[in-house]
Design an enzyme around this catalytic site. Structure first.
Site, PDB file in Angstrom:
ATOM      1  N   HIS A 130       0.821  -1.222   0.000  1.00 47.26           N
ATOM      2  CA  HIS A 130       0.000   0.000   0.000  1.00 47.26           C
ATOM      3  C   HIS A 130       0.852   1.268   0.000  1.00 47.26           C
ATOM      4  O   HIS A 130       0.415   2.288  -0.530  1.00 47.26           O
ATOM      5  CB  HIS A 130      -0.989  -0.043   1.172  1.00 47.26           C
ATOM      6  CG  HIS A 130      -1.991  -1.151   1.044  1.00 47.26           C
ATOM      7  ND1 HIS A 130      -2.540  -1.816   2.107  1.00 47.26           N
ATOM      8  CD2 HIS A 130      -2.533  -1.742  -0.071  1.00 47.26           C
ATOM      9  CE1 HIS A 130      -3.390  -2.752   1.681  1.00 47.26           C
ATOM     10  NE2 HIS A 130      -3.385  -2.733   0.363  1.00 47.26           N
ATOM     11  N   HIS A 161      -7.961  -8.066  -7.703  1.00 42.74           N
ATOM     12  CA  HIS A 161      -8.242  -8.889  -6.521  1.00 42.74           C
ATOM     13  C   HIS A 161      -8.445  -7.902  -5.371  1.00 42.74           C
ATOM     14  O   HIS A 161      -7.558  -7.681  -4.552  1.00 42.74           O
ATOM     15  CB  HIS A 161      -7.069  -9.833  -6.225  1.00 42.74           C
ATOM     16  CG  HIS A 161      -6.794 -10.815  -7.320  1.00 42.74           C
ATOM     17  ND1 HIS A 161      -6.269 -10.453  -8.538  1.00 42.74           N
ATOM     18  CD2 HIS A 161      -6.987 -12.162  -7.386  1.00 42.74           C
ATOM     19  CE1 HIS A 161      -6.154 -11.536  -9.305  1.00 42.74           C
ATOM     20  NE2 HIS A 161      -6.578 -12.584  -8.629  1.00 42.74           N
ATOM     21  N   SER A 198      -6.778  -1.976  -0.601  1.00 40.87           N
ATOM     22  CA  SER A 198      -6.286  -1.257  -1.791  1.00 40.87           C
ATOM     23  C   SER A 198      -7.351  -0.380  -2.463  1.00 40.87           C
ATOM     24  O   SER A 198      -7.044   0.758  -2.862  1.00 40.87           O
ATOM     25  CB  SER A 198      -5.678  -2.248  -2.794  1.00 40.87           C
ATOM     26  OG  SER A 198      -6.538  -3.350  -3.023  1.00 40.87           O
ATOM     27  N   GLU A 218     -13.720  -8.740  -7.271  1.00 35.09           N
ATOM     28  CA  GLU A 218     -13.480  -9.619  -6.113  1.00 35.09           C
ATOM     29  C   GLU A 218     -14.350 -10.860  -6.309  1.00 35.09           C
ATOM     30  O   GLU A 218     -15.547 -10.750  -6.549  1.00 35.09           O
ATOM     31  CB  GLU A 218     -13.820  -8.888  -4.814  1.00 35.09           C
ATOM     32  CG  GLU A 218     -13.910  -9.754  -3.577  1.00 35.09           C
ATOM     33  CD  GLU A 218     -12.648 -10.580  -3.289  1.00 35.09           C
ATOM     34  OE1 GLU A 218     -11.540 -10.039  -3.345  1.00 35.09           O
ATOM     35  OE2 GLU A 218     -12.788 -11.802  -3.030  1.00 35.09           O
ATOM     36  N   GLY A 269     -11.049 -11.444 -11.562  1.00 34.23           N
ATOM     37  CA  GLY A 269     -10.279 -10.258 -11.950  1.00 34.23           C
ATOM     38  C   GLY A 269      -9.495 -10.446 -13.240  1.00 34.23           C
ATOM     39  O   GLY A 269      -9.292  -9.495 -13.996  1.00 34.23           O
ATOM     40  N   ASP A 324      -3.216  -8.505  -7.314  1.00 35.41           N
ATOM     41  CA  ASP A 324      -2.843  -8.878  -5.943  1.00 35.41           C
ATOM     42  C   ASP A 324      -3.488 -10.201  -5.529  1.00 35.41           C
ATOM     43  O   ASP A 324      -4.305 -10.247  -4.614  1.00 35.41           O
ATOM     44  CB  ASP A 324      -3.294  -7.722  -5.021  1.00 35.41           C
ATOM     45  CG  ASP A 324      -2.920  -7.957  -3.567  1.00 35.41           C
ATOM     46  OD1 ASP A 324      -1.989  -8.745  -3.313  1.00 35.41           O
ATOM     47  OD2 ASP A 324      -3.563  -7.349  -2.695  1.00 35.41           O
TER      48      ASP A 324
HETATM   49  C1  LIG Z   1      -4.604 -10.500  -1.131  1.00 39.17           C
HETATM   50  S1  LIG Z   1      -6.322 -10.360  -1.171  1.00 39.17           S
HETATM   51  C2  LIG Z   1      -6.598  -8.762  -1.840  1.00 39.17           C
HETATM   52  C3  LIG Z   1      -6.261  -7.632  -0.948  1.00 39.17           C
HETATM   53  C4  LIG Z   1      -6.506  -6.264  -1.525  1.00 39.17           C
HETATM   54  N1  LIG Z   1      -5.967  -6.137  -2.879  1.00 39.17           N
HETATM   55  C5  LIG Z   1      -5.884  -5.205  -0.657  1.00 39.17           C
HETATM   56  O1  LIG Z   1      -4.709  -4.899  -0.858  1.00 39.17           O
HETATM   57  O2  LIG Z   1      -6.570  -4.690   0.224  1.00 39.17           O
HETATM   58  C6  LIG Z   1      -6.757 -11.370  -2.550  1.00 39.17           C
HETATM   59  C7  LIG Z   1      -8.247 -11.357  -2.812  1.00 39.17           C
HETATM   60  O3  LIG Z   1      -8.479 -11.945  -4.091  1.00 39.17           O
HETATM   61  C8  LIG Z   1      -9.710 -12.653  -4.047  1.00 39.17           C
HETATM   62  N2  LIG Z   1      -9.679 -13.544  -5.215  1.00 39.17           N
HETATM   63  C9  LIG Z   1      -9.141 -14.791  -5.332  1.00 39.17           C
HETATM   64  N3  LIG Z   1      -9.197 -15.211  -6.624  1.00 39.17           N
HETATM   65  C10 LIG Z   1      -9.750 -14.195  -7.333  1.00 39.17           C
HETATM   66  C11 LIG Z   1     -10.035 -13.977  -8.714  1.00 39.17           C
HETATM   67  N4  LIG Z   1      -9.763 -14.934  -9.626  1.00 39.17           N
HETATM   68  N5  LIG Z   1     -10.584 -12.809  -9.092  1.00 39.17           N
HETATM   69  C12 LIG Z   1     -10.882 -11.850  -8.183  1.00 39.17           C
HETATM   70  N6  LIG Z   1     -10.635 -11.980  -6.855  1.00 39.17           N
HETATM   71  C13 LIG Z   1     -10.065 -13.127  -6.439  1.00 39.17           C
HETATM   72  C14 LIG Z   1      -9.716 -13.272  -2.678  1.00 39.17           C
HETATM   73  O4  LIG Z   1     -11.030 -13.592  -2.279  1.00 39.17           O
HETATM   74  C15 LIG Z   1      -9.084 -12.148  -1.829  1.00 39.17           C
HETATM   75  O5  LIG Z   1     -10.065 -11.313  -1.289  1.00 39.17           O
END
Ligand SMILES: C[S@@+](CC[C@H](N)C(=O)[O-])C[C@H]1O[C@@H](n2cnc3c(N)ncnc32)[C@H](O)[C@@H]1O
Length: 282
Positions: free
Chosen positions: A19, A42, A101, A119, A145, A165
């Site tokens: 971040h 993500h 994020s 998400e 995503g 991410d």
């Molecule tokens: C590391 S976390 C994201 C944190 C966020 N980017 C932040 O920095 O606050 C990864 C997220 O991706 C989601 N996720 C997993 N596979 C995904 C996909 N194919 N497309 C979108 N989201 C996905 C998970 O449910 C999780 O909430």
């Protein structure tokens, strides 16, 4: 089946690095008047309650955000990140929530910019969509995503920042990431892409890091902080980001704060950090 929930990790050392870099990228890219389209592939749920320290299992934020709340002489980009964290928590010293994020991005972006948030987890997506329901700049959805990258690029603004991410839960995730980066750069060659990756003993990202995607010659900067020895068998030993087409001056901005941050976040790894051009701009 998605088992990863970011709420257990929010505000940890990896979130701090990711971040701080994200806010620095957003600041640099909004210096130009032209509108920017931000993609968060993500996105998570947007905001995370911070469990009290000392609970079981022990929360991770005290070794990340928690180490910086009382710190003095913060370098500019870290101070900028922490100001947003405090603003989101109501402005005082009592920080009980940590922004994700999409919230950092929404804070820095301007009325003319757009945010496209994806998400996949139904419960987190519901919270995310509700959080941004009244923000006309935001298009948030429960979806994959990677598929969204293929669907929405290039954006009409012709300027884009992508945060990729993933949690790397599935073995195929690194391959999906490779395809998304290739697709994004094929559709918009000058898009800025920040890809987060973990430093663990077997992260599944080894091939991605050894041979990063993207057309040859695309400027590529790598930043890392290791908080523990890299071969430590258990847990997240550190994290990094690959940044394609970083805005001018980002390397100097980060170089001025990475050693400070690495020393504060160190958990016995010697405060190791790196900033390296994998492909320098010409
Ligand atoms: C590391 S976390 C994201 C944190 C966020 N980017 C932040 O920095 O606050 C990864 C997220 O991706 C989601 N996720 C997993 N596979 C995904 C996909 N194919 N497309 C979108 N989201 C996905 C998970 O449910 C999780 O909430």
């Amino acid at each position: 089946m998605l088992s990863y929930r970011h709420q257990f990790h929010a505000g940890n050392h990896a979130d701090v690095l990711k971040h701080v870099v994200l806010v620095a990228l957003l600041r640099a890219l909004t210096r130009k008047d032209k509108p920017l389209c931000y993609f968060d592939t993500h996105a998570g749920r947007g905001t995370y309650p911070l469990p009290p320290p000392g609970g079981k299992p022990p929360p991770e934020w005290p070794n990340g955000l928690g180490r910086l709340l009382a710190a003095v002489d913060l370098p500019g980009p870290v101070a900028d990140w922490l100001t947003i964290v405090r603003e989101c928590a109501g402005g005082g010293d009592d920080v009980r929530h940590y922004p994700g994020s999409p919230v950092f991005a929404a804070r820095v972006l301007r009325p003319r910019d757009r945010l496209i948030l994806s998400e996949l987890h139904p419960a987190d997506a519901e919270i995310l969509i509700a959080a941004f329901a009244n923000d006309a700049r935001v298009e948030a959805g429960q979806r994959d995503g990677h598929a969204q990258v293929a669907r929405s690029l290039p954006p009409r603004e012709r300027r884009a920042l992508l945060l990729v991410d993933p949690a790397y839960e599935r073995r195929e995730e690194a391959e999906a990431v490779r395809q998304s980066v290739n697709t994004a750069l094929a559709r918009l060659a000058h898009a800025t892409i920040a890809l987060w990756y973990p430093i663990t003993r077997a992260s599944g990202c080894e091939r991605l890091l050894a041979a990063p995607p993207g057309p040859e010659g695309t400027p590529l900067l790598q930043v890392e902080i290791a908080v523990r020895p890299r071969d430590n068998p258990i847990g997240l030993n550190g994290s990094g980001l690959l940044i394609w087409n970083p805005p001018f001056g980002l390397d100097a901005t980060l170089e001025a704060c990475l050693p400070w941050l690495a020393a504060r976040l160190d958990q016995g790894g010697g405060g190791e950090w790196c900033l390296e051009w994998r492909c320098a701009p010409t």
